[in-house]
Design an enzyme around this catalytic site. Structure first.
Site, short mmCIF file in Angstrom:
data_model
loop_
_atom_site.label_atom_id
_atom_site.label_comp_id
_atom_site.label_asym_id
_atom_site.label_seq_id
_atom_site.Cartn_x
_atom_site.Cartn_y
_atom_site.Cartn_z
CD GLU A 270 -3.39 0.35 2.01
OE1 GLU A 270 -4.19 -0.04 1.32
OE2 GLU A 270 -3.01 0.39 2.91
CG HIS A 291 7.99 -29.66 0.56
ND1 HIS A 291 8.79 -30.74 0.49
CD2 HIS A 291 8.72 -28.67 1.87
CE1 HIS A 291 9.74 -30.94 1.72
NE2 HIS A 291 9.55 -30.17 2.45
CE LYS A 405 -11.92 1.59 1.50
NZ LYS A 405 -11.06 2.95 1.31
O1 PA5 Z 1 -3.41 1.90 5.41
C1 PA5 Z 1 -4.28 2.33 5.41
O2 PA5 Z 1 -4.77 3.32 6.00
C2 PA5 Z 1 -5.53 0.84 5.46
O3 PA5 Z 1 -4.85 -0.11 5.15
C3 PA5 Z 1 -6.17 0.56 6.49
O4 PA5 Z 1 -5.46 0.92 7.82
C4 PA5 Z 1 -7.91 0.02 6.02
O5 PA5 Z 1 -8.04 0.38 4.93
C5 PA5 Z 1 -8.62 0.90 7.61
O6 PA5 Z 1 -9.05 1.52 7.09
P1 PA5 Z 1 -10.08 2.34 8.54
O7 PA5 Z 1 -8.78 1.55 10.07
O8 PA5 Z 1 -10.69 3.41 8.87
O9 PA5 Z 1 -10.82 1.32 8.89
#
Ligand code: PA5
Length: 416
Positions: A270, A291, A405
């Site tokens: 990310e 394996h 999303k």
């Molecule tokens: O790193 C990030 O910002 C995302 O992976 C969030 O942790 C994830 O989408 C969850 O978001 P939230 O904490 O707003 O529910």
């Protein structure tokens, strides 16, 4: 570092560039600097540790399980530490909800709650993510049937200090709430109450976790321009990527670290995967995956770089018995710890993969305990942030996540 020319002028140049980026990260002059609160989080959290441990103590008194509701950075760090270290003596069992939309896993969760007392920790920075929101609906109904309207007394919310639906819900109903610092994004939040509260409930030594992270924070801060392990690792990844090694395999010494690998995978994927660039993060667990995908690593397409995670101290138990039910040809390791064979397997695998043309590095730390794990969390956060910055990306946003999303929302809206 193996398979990489570490004394070449080219590599020195990359180290120099990454070192300069680290100085800018600390000085908060990088893209996304409003989300660099994690750099000093170990120091900051030391001040709030008492609040977290007091809440955890109360939760442990009330129930023998805690359902942690969250997804992405709001759950995977706690799960990683919990699986790596195991539950502490007085710890409650942590159960996970809201990390998928799987009806199967949701039914299994409710089955496992039958007849057990539980508390709930709902974690979401935005307070509006679909998976945890749906999990809270389902779990809320289940908890109301079990505990009546007082079920919300069993809830602790961890969210933004002032924004979002969860914060409003907590405020309106007097639900206990912990703050996620606004300057700390989801995947950089494991050392905030996001990770610390569930881990303290599980009886894990969160003070040791933070102190390990703090040691790494000092390494990062003490020599802003000079090379530290995170700078060298980031530079090695970037240099190898420039040579076409666009997939990184993080090779883990055992399945207890699989969720740690998942935490790293999210952090790297990310933070780095932007503008058509970035290293694809993948995992290999020793010796299980030798394996399955071992053949590919040894002999498949050469676009891989490999990072081994290793621990110096070897567990003394269990010892391999002297007698064997079948003639297995393994008498040489009789009366030796199984961990020694695991370590030898790691070293042998590393040598074979290097010989097969997979370059990379080994990250070694003392042992698998809370302190070393805290240091590793911090170390990888720095290295991943620096890699993304090297690519010219903002490590702390995730604009690409919005595309799926929107597309899911459009389909949900059409249900109206
Ligand atoms: O790193 C990030 O910002 C995302 O992976 C969030 O942790 C994830 O989408 C969850 O978001 P939230 O904490 O707003 O529910």
């Amino acid at each position: 570092m193996e398979g990489l020319e570490v004394s070449s002028p080219e590599f020195d140049l990359v180290v120099d560039l990454v070192g300069r980026l680290k100085a800018r990260l600390i000085a908060k002059t990088v893209p996304g600097s409003e989300y660099t609160g994690w750099v000093t989080l170990p120091t900051d959290m030391m001040r709030h540790l008492n609040q977290v441990t007091a809440l955890a103590e109360e939760a442990r008194r009330r129930a023998d399980a805690m359902v942690v509701v969250g997804i992405g950075g709001s759950y995977v760090g706690a799960r990683a530490a919990c699986e790596a270290l195991g539950r502490g003596v007085d710890g409650v069992e942590l159960l996970w909800a809201g990390w998928s939309l799987s009806p199967v896993m949701t039914r299994r969760l409710f089955d496992s709650l039958g007849g057990r007392d539980f508390t709930i920790n709902v974690i979401s920075k935005s307070g509006g993510t679909m998976e945890p929101a749906l999990a809270l609906r389902l779990l809320g109904e289940y908890a109301r049937n079990r505990y009546g309207e007082g079920w919300i007394d069993r809830v602790i919310v961890t969210t933004d200090p002032s924004k979002g639906a969860l914060r409003r819900w907590a405020g309106e109903h007097g639900i206990t709430a912990l703050d996620i610092p606004p300057s700390v994004g989801g995947r950089f939040s494991v050392l905030s109450p996001v990770g610390l509260l569930p881990l303290a409930c599980a009886g894990i030594d969160v003070a040791a976790l933070l102190s390990g992270a703090l040691q790494m924070q000092h390494v990062t801060e003490s020599n802003p321009l000079g090379d530290d392990p995170a700078v060298l690792y980031a530079a090695a990844r970037c240099a190898l990527e420039q040579q076409g090694r666009v997939v990184e395999v993080l090779t883990l010494p055992g399945p207890e670290l699989h969720q740690f690998g998942e935490w790293w995978r999210q952090l790297a994927g990310e933070s780095e995967g932007k503008h058509g660039a970035g290293i694809w993060p993948s995992l290999l667990t020793l010796t299980t995956d030798l394996h399955s995908v071992g053949q590919y690593l040894q002999d498949g397409r050469r676009m891989l770089q490999e990072t081994f995670l290793a621990f110096d101290e070897i567990d003394g138990e269990p010892l391999i018995p002297a007698s064997a039910p079948v003639a297995d040809g393994l008498d040489l390791v009789a009366n030796r710890p199984l961990g020694l064979v695991n370590r030898i397997a790691l070293e042998g695998t590393r040598q074979a993969h290097r010989a097969g043309g997979v370059p990379g590095v080994t990250i070694s730390t003392r042992r698998l305990d809370a302190q070393c794990l805290g240091a590793l969390f911090y170390f990888f956060q720095v290295a991943v942030a620096l890699t993304a910055l090297f690519h010219g990306a903002n490590p702390f946003d995730q604009p690409g996540v919005e595309a799926y999303k929107k597309s899911v929302k459009a389909r949900l809206d059409s249900l109206a």
